[in-house]
Design a protein around this motif. Sequence first.
Motif: not given
Length: 243
Positions: A88-93, A133-134, A142-143, A119-126
């Motif tokens: 449940k993480l989005e990885c952005v470069v 962060t890590v 989450w991982a 950057e990491f983002f936590y995948k949660d629409d709400a």
Amino acid sequence: MQIGREINRGKTKTIYETDLKDKLVIEFRDDATAFNALKHQRLARKGMVNNYFNAFIMEKLAAKGILNHFESRLNDTQSLVKRLDMIKLECVVRNIAAGSLCKRLGIELGYNFETPLFEFFYKDDALGDPLVTVEHALAFGWANAQELATMRELTFAVNTVLKSLFADAGILLVDYKLEFGRFHGELFLGDEFTPDGCRIWDAKTRQIFDKDRFRQDLGDVIENYEIAAKRLGITYPAAAQTT
Ligand code: UDP
């Protein structure tokens, strides 16, 4: 192969079970959403263009040794993929500053990063997909540390491959979001790579070819996805293509 029941209907894709062990079908729909689905519209041909775009990119990445869930394109809007246990993480470069980063840190649009920013983002629409962060990822389980390091490495590896692929087509890869999942003990790239989840600009004029056209009401959304597709050499049925 038989397509079975729908197991998830997301904002732009529907996922179906199949009679094959470990395989799912993803269907790209014509829906376009932004701002956590507050804005929604149906755009003709979007599902098809994104299905072909994603297949092309995933095949290019696989050819460079980047494991991903893509198996084959089944038809204009559906593809067969491996069934991953998604993290449940989005990885952005980011290669160039745009979007949420500019708002969050007051950086000017178009600022060029000497070293790409991860950057990491936590995948949660709400929660509105918050930046994390890590340490958050480890604390909440989450991982694990190895997975987080691999996700970061693979996201940068994708940057190396795609930056040059896009550059050859006269396109700047500004930023993008990836999602990963576990498959028999290994990490695979999942989800999609389409103009819905990246920023791509004309290298000379900085014309926008991605979902910002929809977010910002710039018009001709799919026509611009198709300009990028055409430049990359992505082909699909002529009858469905714009002239
Ligand atoms: N992105 C995405 N899904 C999301 C959030 C971001 O695909 O839920 C993509 C977005 O299209 C861009 C990159 O990730 O290519 C970075 O997005 P940003 O953090 O700037 O957020 P946004 O401007 O999309 O709110």
